[in-house]
Design an enzyme around this catalytic site. Structure first.
Site, PDB file in Angstrom:
ATOM      1  N   SER A  11      -1.002 -19.425 -39.006  1.00  0.00           N
ATOM      2  CA  SER A  11      -1.578 -19.970 -40.235  1.00  0.00           C
ATOM      3  C   SER A  11      -1.230 -21.417 -40.553  1.00  0.00           C
ATOM      4  O   SER A  11      -1.839 -22.007 -41.438  1.00  0.00           O
ATOM      5  CB  SER A  11      -1.193 -19.093 -41.433  1.00  0.00           C
ATOM      6  OG  SER A  11      -1.981 -17.935 -41.429  1.00  0.00           O
TER       7      SER A  11
ATOM      8  N   SER B 158      -4.435 -19.354 -42.305  1.00  0.00           N
ATOM      9  CA  SER B 158      -4.675 -19.234 -43.731  1.00  0.00           C
ATOM     10  C   SER B 158      -4.311 -20.487 -44.542  1.00  0.00           C
ATOM     11  O   SER B 158      -4.751 -20.601 -45.675  1.00  0.00           O
ATOM     12  CB  SER B 158      -3.893 -18.045 -44.288  1.00  0.00           C
ATOM     13  OG  SER B 158      -2.498 -18.264 -44.169  1.00  0.00           O
TER      14      SER B 158
ATOM     15  N   LYS C  11       1.243 -24.840 -50.452  1.00  0.00           N
ATOM     16  CA  LYS C  11       0.349 -23.683 -50.342  1.00  0.00           C
ATOM     17  C   LYS C  11       0.592 -22.755 -51.527  1.00  0.00           C
ATOM     18  O   LYS C  11       1.747 -22.564 -51.947  1.00  0.00           O
ATOM     19  CB  LYS C  11       0.646 -22.973 -49.012  1.00  0.00           C
ATOM     20  CG  LYS C  11      -0.325 -21.877 -48.620  1.00  0.00           C
ATOM     21  CD  LYS C  11       0.030 -21.334 -47.230  1.00  0.00           C
ATOM     22  CE  LYS C  11      -0.889 -20.216 -46.779  1.00  0.00           C
ATOM     23  NZ  LYS C  11      -0.554 -19.741 -45.424  1.00  0.00           N
TER      24      LYS C  11
END
Ligand SMILES: [Zn+2]
Lengths: 494, 487
Positions: free
Chosen positions: B177, B153, B78
């Site tokens: 997330s 997210s 990420k």
């Protein structure tokens, strides 16, 4: 000049002490004064995204040790908080500090005043925080930021408004410096910014049966003890005059900030109003709370040792030193400890104190070191003191022997002998010299016998003549005694 | 070659010399070139560096040298994890040109395990969001239906894993997330116990809630990755000392069913979810029952307050964590700023997106003098009550099961105009972060649109080994995790 009014001076201090840890408060960067801008930085103290603070345990211990010396109660559970404000020298735009649970509270410091009395000043709290960096606006069209200092461990100490005289404020600062140096927690050099003092000054003015409080002024930019005393004295006068002119009194939000102008010896207004800062404190989630168990507490406390004022008091009570001498010899820990060792090795305290503070200090200054680093064992110096005490050597001889002692590890008596500095107390030899001098100075003898006004001076003269004849080796005490004896024999009997 | 890619099988094949890491890395890079323009999972791809890392592993194996536990396995991370390769943007314009000078702890761990790092995946700006629509840089779609969101997210990581554009990925989870996008994309997502994995190098959103975890195609892969990531790191004071909580062997006994398993559940939580989710989760509980588990009904009286508490605590911390992005030291600086106050105000106004600004304002308000007690302090009290709810539930059972999200993946744009609706999408995941306990999302079914449904399994702190075993029990009896979206 203002009309005469009664008033009381009220001063409290906000103090920042740079702790002499090897590394910064929350990262591994080296702590040192100066250096190429931003050479001592890392992702943590630059505030890079993703970096995290880690508490410097040694710095925390230094802070606790100082708080212990200031008689504070030490928190067994404390935490860190973020204090938010935007400024370019604060890379995270928050400072890691302590808000509602400081590591220590409620202490006091005792300050020896010049008249020999002790003044007690309350300590409201002492907590740790990280320092900010430095902005440089002197490069022309842009500003530069140096973060070498950012993240340095800073102990903030807030005193009660217990000081009532400019000299007290200065003495408080000096005593704190002496304490942090004794503890070894800070170099305490004001010029280098190791210690920053910000007095908060106001007056209670008594007029027409009422008490008026003048607005509090905080003074910044003080870089010497002298500046502390003078700025407070200046501010007292300024506030007094301002009050008499305007009648302005303390109100919410009218605290002002003044800077000390060292060149013109005056305070200069920096900020009119205390800005209504909302620092939005909240607990620092990146650091765990600090819990101190008994073992750790005692470990730190065992490093406290004898504090300067305790030492000073002991030297007065146990060693019979005067307040003045005790204060001088305890000025720094190394000297005080050395003195103590010399006394314990058998020297008479007053004699040892004089030797060390007068002769030793001079020798140390000449070779840019300290008294204890002259490489003279306390035993040898104690012997020197004893020799001087017994009259084996003169004061001048003691000084010249002291100067020859560093690094030799020789018995001072051997030096005295080699240098032919031993005084003689051989009464037979001295008596012969006395007789010679009396015979050679009939006029002086006559003065002593007949003219009481001239007697003392003449006797001193004769003593000097005898010592001169002995080439300085005759013990003055013995000479005086023998001379007095012979003169009394010469005096007419009633 | 890239069909049914798992870390477990691939690492064995590579170690045995049956597959070259370079070949599989190249094959995945080819898939990325072919499919990612339509999916948008990656913000950056480090093809040369990845091939170089792969070759190094192949060379080591050829030379008979020992290799790490992820040798040659292509992994995506990420883009809020610092990596010295390329940029670390956090999906934000304000960090659009930020190149970190150091690696995150987890990146160091991956590299030390000989993993191949393919690239950085898209996310909601600064991990603030539940759909990846808040990314300031790029849109990411759900590989199962390109008109829908991948969740957020960590939407980029979830989409990349689901679409076979990497073998596994790292995500971060502050309020769901990892778990929610895993659920939306039909993969496994594990949020470890707070403190299990070091946060050093993770760009902070809500520091007391953030945790990094694996996103994989199966439970076993999650166990392998967690093994690499877990452990104490002295650079993160909140990472747990291994003396307090040793890192167990997550793979060992993974396939052994938990005997006498007791599962806690709150009937109302399951009923509240949309029908397809409700039915899939109910069916999952029935399956566990058939495997010998017993169900225990529990109450979580303070659960309903978790969203309110979360949006105070997370935004308060975020308002402070994001204060450093000011245009002074690094990142975006407004070209029109004329003095330092404008450097702050303009850089931040132009650099941050709307949702980030909304949360900074919320958090700043909550911490302001006069409001602190009513908001922040109260939220902390609620947080403690939620912790208590979990403790009480875990006194009666080994784990707690519930949906991951109230619905399957929603349409792009469906909730962007109503932030509160978007916040409610996190109702089942947020409490887990507030309590600091671990939670895993595993595929447990599909809705009528063939959109994946996730089952959430939550355990007491440091019970990841047991959670993984419980999850593996379900996985071994089902094939939801084996189904792939048609790209
Ligand atoms: Zn540093």
């Amino acid at each position: 000049m203002a009309a005469k009014v009664d008033y009381k001076v009220i001063v409290g201090l906000e103090i920042h002490v740079h702790l002499a840890a090897k590394t910064k408060m929350f990262c591994g960067c080296e702590l040192a004064y100066g250096g190429t801008p931003n050479s001592r930085t890392c992702p943590v103290c630059i505030g890079m995204p993703g970096s995290l603070p880690v508490m410097n345990k040694h710095a925390y211990e230094c802070a606790v040790l100082t708080a212990m010396a200031l008689n504070c109660s030490i928190a067994r559970f404390t935490k860190w908080d973020r204090k938010s404000y935007y400024y370019p020298d604060l890379p995270k735009n928050y400072q890691i500090s302590q808000y509602d649970l400081p590591l220590s509270e409620n202490g006091f410091i005792e300050i020896p005043l010049e008249d020999g009395s002790i003044k007690r000043v309350g300590i409201i709290r002492a907590h740790l925080e990280e320092d900010a960096g430095k902005n440089n606006h002197e490069l022309g069209s842009f500003s530069a930021i140096d973060l070498n200092r950012a993240g340095a461990p800073l102990l903030e100490i807030v005193t009660a408004p217990d000081m009532n005289h400019p000299a007290e404020v200065r003495q408080m600062a000096q005593e704190l410096q002496r304490i942090v140096r004794y503890l070894g927690v800070s170099e305490g050099d004001m010029q280098k910014g190791h210690m920053r003092f910000e007095p908060n000054v106001n007056l209670h003015i008594y007029k027409d049966g009422q008490t008026y409080k003048t607005p509090i002024c905080e003074i910044k930019n003080l870089n010497s003890f002298r500046a502390i005393e003078r700025s407070v004295a200046y501010e007292i006068q300024r506030q007094l005059e301002e009050f008499l002119e305007t009648g302005k009194t303390m109100q919410m939000g009218n605290k002002r900030t003044y800077g000390w102008d060292d060149v013109n010896q005056m305070t200069v207004l920096q900020r009119e109003k205390e800005e209504a800062h909302d620092y939005r404190y909240f607990p620092e989630p990146d650091l765990v709370p600090v819990e101190m168990d008994d073992v750790w507490f005692e470990q730190i406390r065992s490093r406290l040792g004898e504090l300067p004022l305790q030492k000073q008091k002991r030297f007065v009570t146990d060693y019979g030193l005067s307040d003045y001498d005790a204060a001088v010899v305890t000025g720094d820990k190394a000297t005080a400890d050395y003195f103590d060792a010399v006394v314990k090795a058998g020297a008479e305290p007053k004699r040892a104190c004089n030797l060390i503070t007068q002769i030793g200090q001079k020798l140390a200054n000449q070779s840019n070191t300290s008294v204890d680093q002259l490489d003279i064992s306390p035993q040898n110096l104690a012997k020197l003191a004893q020799m001087a005490d017994k009259g084996l050597i003169s004061a001048t001889a003691a000084a010249s022997i002291y100067a020859k002692m560093p690094g030799t590890d020789t018995n001072p008596e051997d030096i005295a002998k080699a240098e032919n500095l031993i005084q003689t107390s051989d009464t037979g030899a001295i008596e012969a010299l006395v007789n010679e001098v009396l015979a050679e100075n009939a006029e002086a003898v006559q003065d002593i016998i007949t003219n009481s006004k001239k007697a003392q001076k003449a006797q001193g003269f004769l003593t000097g003549q005898v010592i001169k004849k002995s080439k300085g080796k005759a013990n003055p005490k013995v000479v005086t005694e023998l001379l007095a004896k012979r003169l009394s024999e010469l005096a007419p009997k009633e | 070659m890239t069909d049914h890619l798992t870390v477990f099988k691939l690492k064995q094949d590579i170690a045995a010399g049956r597959v070259k890491s370079r070949d599989i890395t190249q094959a995945i890079l080819d898939r990325i070139s072919r499919y990612d323009s339509a999916i948008g999972a990656y913000l950056s791809v480090f093809a040369d560096k990845a091939l170089e890392q792969a070759k190094a592993v192949d060379d080591k194996i050829a030379a008979g040298q020992p290799v790490g536990p992820l040798a040659g396995v292509p992994i995506a991370i990420k883009d809020n994890l610092c990596y010295t390769e390329g940029l670390t943007t956090c999906g934000s314009k304000i960090l659009g040109n930020f190149k970190p000078p150091y690696n995150a702890h987890v990146v160091e761990k991956l590299l030390a395990a000989d993993a191949v790092i393919l690239g950085k995946t898209n996310l909601d700006e600064f991990a603030m969001g539940s759909s990846t629509e808040n990314s300031g840089l790029q849109k990411t779609v759900n590989p199962w239906d390109k008109t829908r969101v991948p969740g957020g997210s960590s939407g980029g990581s979830a989409a990349a894993v689901a679409a076979g554009l990497c073998c596994a990925a790292l995500g971060s989870d502050t309020g769901g997330s990892i778990r929610q996008p895993a659920s939306f994309c039909g993969i496994v997502g594990l949020k470890p116990t707070y403190g299990r994995v070091s946060r050093y190098g993770l760009v902070a959103y809500g520091s007391s809630l953030d945790q990094i975890g694996p996103m994989t195609t199966c439970v076993k892969d999650a166990a392998i990755l967690l093994q690499v990531l877990a452990g104490h790191d002295e650079r993160d004071s909140t990472s747990v000392n291994t003396e307090t909580a040793a890192v167990p062997d997550y793979l060992n006994a993974l396939e052994q069913a938990v005997t006498g398993l007791k599962i806690a559940y709150v009937p109302q939580f399951i009923e509240q979810a949309e029908a397809p989710v409700r039915d899939a989760v109910k069916a999952a509980l029935e399956l566990y029952k058939s495997l010998g588990a017993s169900l225990v009904e529990v109450r979580m009286p303070h659960f309903d307050y978790s969203i309110a508490a979360y949006y105070v605590i997370a935004t308060a911390e975020a308002s402070s964590n994001l204060a450093r992005f000011d245009g002074c030291h690094y990142g975006y600086r407004s070209p029109s700023a004329r003095d330092y106050v404008e450097v702050y105000s303009k850089s931040r106004a132009e650099g941050f997106g709307a949702e980030v600004k909304r949360r900074i304002m919320l958090g700043t308000f909550a911490l302001s003098s006069g409001y602190y007690d009513a908001y922040y302090l109260k939220a902390l009290k609620v947080r403690n009550l939620i912790r208590k709810d979990f403790t009480e539930a875990f006194a009666k059972a080994d784990c707690l099961m519930m949906p991951v999200a109230p619905s399957t993946a929603f349409k792009i744009g469906e909730k962007t105009s109503d932030p509160l609706q978007m916040y409610l999408a996190d109702i089942y995941t947020i409490a887990v972060n507030l309590a600091g306990v671990p939670g895993i999302s595993i595929p447990c079914g599909f809705d009528s649109n063939r959109l994946p449904v996730g089952l959430q399994i939550i355990g007491p702190t440091f019970s990841e080994d047991k959670l993984l075993r419980i999850a593996a029990m379900f996985e071994s009896k089902t094939d939801y995790h084996l189904q792939k979206p048609a790209l």
